[in-house]
Motif scaffolding. Structure first.
Motif: not given
Length: 334
Positions: A182, A233, A110
């Motif tokens: 994501e 993640d 991100p």
């Protein structure tokens, strides 16, 4: 015919012009020297603070120091965390771009996407990005010709599934908690489904858009899976202890792709050394600071994986690791 008076005036003006030109050139030269002496600025941004990403940041700093960059002397390093908020990541990226820093180091997908979106001129070096192509940071694994390059934490997926079966022989149903926002996680989900199907196994997915959703997503897998697999993640890793609590209560082994998660309660992980990944990114930053365009540097994958196991966590999650697996481990955490 020109009189002596006017010749004298012409000579005087010429000398004045020459003196003025010399003064301007001297000023420009001094400005160039001053600019050359300005310390370089490296801005590091991460999507969230957790052990894996912090280890990457430390690796970047350690490598730059080893290569002769001393913070506060010949370069300055700034760091900001988005605290898990993608909107905040965008704000940080815009600030660094407005500050005209020399390099932005973006840790996790991100933040890398946020940095790449706000500048096409400042070099962006990503790290901890599993699939930079799916994240649209680069087109392929060749030099991009743009301002973006970096280091991916992409892992051989077949070996990950091998580990799942070594931890839980005969497992058929693999739980997967992930953040649907994501790119790394959604890309990995597709690949995991394909790899598991080859072995007669399947994925039971549980989406967790926010960190606070992780416990509920993990609990939704109870009674439906034989083992839970977690990737890198960032939502999941930042709330890993909540995953561990569910695994212990339900006696479902938790296997990770992030080796730092083993210290936090995962049974085992076959993954990259995050500190070394940071050092690898630091080498790229050094090349850019010394004049190599980022677009001339091909994206890399992190070098080397290691197996880390936690036999105590395994017992708490209802199983005993085999002697063969224990012997394979590069590190045993207790």
């Amino acid at each position: 015919m020109i009189s002596g008076k006017y010749v004298l005036m012409f000579r005087f003006d010429t000398r004045q012009w020459a003196v003025g030109l010399i003064s301007v050139l001297a000023l420009l030269a001094s400005m160039s020297v001053a600019q050359a002496q300005q310390p370089k600025v490296v801005a590091v941004m991460a999507i969230v603070d957790h052990p894996a990403l912090n280890a990457i940041r430390q690796g970047v700093e350690d490598e730059l120091k080893a290569l002769g960059w001393e913070n506060g002397k010949n370069f300055r390093l700034h760091y900001q965390s988005a605290q898990g908020n993608t909107a905040t990541a965008g704000q940080i990226a815009r600030k660094f771009s407005g500050d005209k820093v020399d390099v932005i180091v973006a840790i996790a997908t991100p933040t890398a996407q946020a940095a790449a979106a706000v500048t096409k001129t400042i070099p962006v070096v990503f790290s901890a990005v599993t699939d930079p192509i799916a994240a649209k940071l680069v087109k392929d694994w060749k030099p991009s010709g743009t301002n973006v390059t970096g280091v991916s934490d992409r892992l051989p997926l077949a070996a990950q599934v091998d580990l799942l079966l070594k931890v839980k022989p005969g497992a058929k149903r693999v739980g997967y908690v992930y953040s649907p926002g994501e790119a790394n996680s959604t890309s990995m989900l597709k690949e995991l489904k394909a790899e598991l199907s080859k072995r007669g196994m399947n994925v039971v997915e549980a989406a967790a858009p926010r960190t606070v959703d992780i416990p509920h997503a993990a609990k939704s897998l109870v009674g439906k899976v034989d083992v839970i697999y977690t990737t890198t993640d960032n939502n999941v890793v930042s709330a890993y202890e909540s995953m561990v609590r569910v695994a212990v209560e339900a006696k479902i082994p938790l296997v990770a792709a992030d080796v730092d998660s083993v210290k936090r309660g995962a049974v085992a992980a076959l993954g990259m050394n995050n500190h070394e990944m940071g050092r690898q990114a630091g080498k790229i930053v050094d090349r850019i600071l010394r004049g190599t365009p980022p677009g001339a540097i091909a994206p890399e994958t992190s070098q080397g994986v290691s197996l880390v196991v936690n036999p105590r966590a395994a017992e708490r999650q209802g199983l005993k690791l085999s002697d063969a697996l224990m012997k394979e481990a590069a590190q045993i955490v207790n």
